[in-house]
Write an enzyme that holds these catalytic residues in place. Structure first.
Site, short mmCIF file in Angstrom:
data_model
loop_
_atom_site.label_atom_id
_atom_site.label_comp_id
_atom_site.label_asym_id
_atom_site.label_seq_id
_atom_site.Cartn_x
_atom_site.Cartn_y
_atom_site.Cartn_z
N ASP A 38 0.70 -1.25 -0.06
CA ASP A 38 -0.10 -0.01 0.10
C ASP A 38 0.74 1.25 -0.15
O ASP A 38 0.46 2.33 0.03
CB ASP A 38 -1.11 0.00 1.12
CG ASP A 38 -0.17 -0.07 2.71
OD1 ASP A 38 0.71 -0.48 2.60
OD2 ASP A 38 -1.12 0.04 3.50
N SER A 39 2.13 0.92 0.08
CA SER A 39 3.16 2.11 -0.26
C SER A 39 2.76 2.97 -1.63
O SER A 39 3.31 3.93 -1.94
CB SER A 39 4.57 1.72 -0.01
OG SER A 39 4.72 0.78 -0.99
N ASP B 100 -1.18 -6.03 -0.30
CA ASP B 100 -1.61 -5.37 1.08
C ASP B 100 -2.94 -5.02 1.07
O ASP B 100 -3.73 -4.74 0.23
CB ASP B 100 -0.65 -4.11 1.27
CG ASP B 100 0.54 -3.95 1.97
OD1 ASP B 100 0.83 -5.19 2.88
OD2 ASP B 100 1.22 -3.02 1.86
N LYS C 188 -1.44 -9.38 2.90
CA LYS C 188 -0.36 -8.93 4.23
C LYS C 188 -1.19 -8.00 4.98
O LYS C 188 -2.01 -7.03 4.41
CB LYS C 188 0.95 -8.26 3.66
CG LYS C 188 1.66 -7.63 5.03
CD LYS C 188 2.95 -7.37 4.62
CE LYS C 188 3.33 -6.11 3.75
NZ LYS C 188 2.80 -4.93 4.62
N GLU D 80 9.42 -4.28 10.51
CA GLU D 80 9.75 -3.12 9.75
C GLU D 80 10.37 -2.24 10.86
O GLU D 80 9.61 -1.92 12.00
CB GLU D 80 8.80 -2.44 9.06
CG GLU D 80 8.86 -0.89 8.33
CD GLU D 80 8.27 -0.43 7.68
OE1 GLU D 80 7.02 -1.24 7.09
OE2 GLU D 80 8.25 0.59 7.10
O1 KIV Z 1 3.54 -0.92 1.51
C1 KIV Z 1 4.70 -1.58 1.69
O2 KIV Z 1 5.54 -1.15 0.76
C2 KIV Z 1 5.26 -2.49 2.91
C3 KIV Z 1 6.54 -2.59 2.68
C4 KIV Z 1 7.44 -1.48 3.48
C5 KIV Z 1 6.96 -4.09 3.35
O3 KIV Z 1 4.51 -2.74 3.38
#
Ligand code: KIV
Length: 279
Positions: free
Chosen positions: A45-46, A84, A113, A183
């Site tokens: 979700d980044s 995510d 995730k 993290e």
């Molecule tokens: O959203 C993302 O990119 C993440 C990573 C930082 C593990 O959850």
């Protein structure tokens, strides 16, 4: 080409074979990462910050995640795709959480995730795994809790905090999670947790002793703004490559050197005659 599955993760941890992971948000990047041999690709979700330009991940919706997960899944042949669960897509109601996780699997993810390990989150993990949806946990700094954590801060900075994160990780493992992301925690904290868990840990800013490592792809490509986090390694300078290509293209169009003879289509001679265009 062999598809990476949850079984591969366990085997890799047992054999001490480091698990490699990167994020991707589009089909072509996923294809390149897959062809280079990455084990799993996270549709993080980044993408809210990296792709959509928001200030945090909290604005991303389940509909956004479905679009990007589909694109990545179409590019990944061997790597497992993990999607995510975005902010508030699994927090309000167990039924809705499983429904949303199922939607991400339908669009091509091999697993989902989710962040945290409250009693409620543990029940979501349990229900998903019982329904055939593999779940990866995410502990330590959890970006969806940015507002309650009060900023981007290293977590697990004491022995008490380390034991607390380990307890959460064990609860996730017992609920059926097949791996857990750690993290922004000190490396000793991540090492302790990794040694006391059966499932693999995937570190980001968590030092050298996790079962695997993950980074945000745009950080390693040098494509996301000017800031690279302390824990990320930049392998390319894509922002400069892109800016340089665009400036050269602008110059070529302005000076008329683009398009050249080889970059255009021509009418056949008879058609030119009809139009009186022959010199
Ligand atoms: O959203 C993302 O990119 C993440 C990573 C930082 C593990 O959850």
């Amino acid at each position: 080409m062999k598809k990476v599955t949850v079984k591969t993760f366990q085997k890799m941890k047992e054999e001490g074979n480091k698990i490699t992971a990167l994020t991707a948000y589009d089909c072509s990047t996923a294809r390149y990462e897959d062809e280079a041999g990455i084990d799993f690709i996270l549709v993080g979700d980044s993408l809210g910050m990296v792709i959509l330009g928001y200030d945090s991940t909290c604005t991303v919706t389940i509909d956004d995640m479905k679009v990007f997960t589909g694109a990545v899944a179409r590019g990944a042949k061997s790597a497992m795709v993990v999607a995510d669960m975005p902010f508030m897509s699994y927090h309000c109601d167990l039924k809705e959480a499983v429904h949303n996780a199922g939607d991400l699997i339908r669009t091509g993810a091999g697993a989902v995730k989710l962040e945290g390990a409250t009693d409620y989150i543990i029940s979501v993990v349990k229900r998903c795994t019982e329904s055939g949806i593999p779940v990866m946990g995410h502990l330590g700094f959890t970006p969806q809790f940015l507002n309650t954590l009060g900023g981007y801060k290293v977590q697990g900075k004491s022995s008490d905090d380390t034991l607390k994160i380990l307890k959460q990780a064990k609860q996730l493992e017992e609920a059926g999670a097949f791996a857990v992301v750690l993290e922004m925690v000190p490396e000793e904290c991540a090492k302790y947790i990794t040694e006391h868990l059966n499932i693999p840990t995937i570190g980001i800013g968590a030092g050298r002793y996790c079962s695997g490592q993950i980074l945000v792809s745009d950080d390693i490509f040098g494509k996301y703004g000017d800031f690279t986090p302390k824990f990320a390694r930049k392998y390319a300078n894509m922002s400069e490559v892109i800016k340089d290509s665009v400036s050269k293209y602008i110059d070529d169009v302005k000076t008329g050197s683009f398009p050249a003879e080889t970059e255009l289509f021509k009418l056949p001679e008879e058609e030119l005659k009809q139009l009186n265009l022959l010199d």
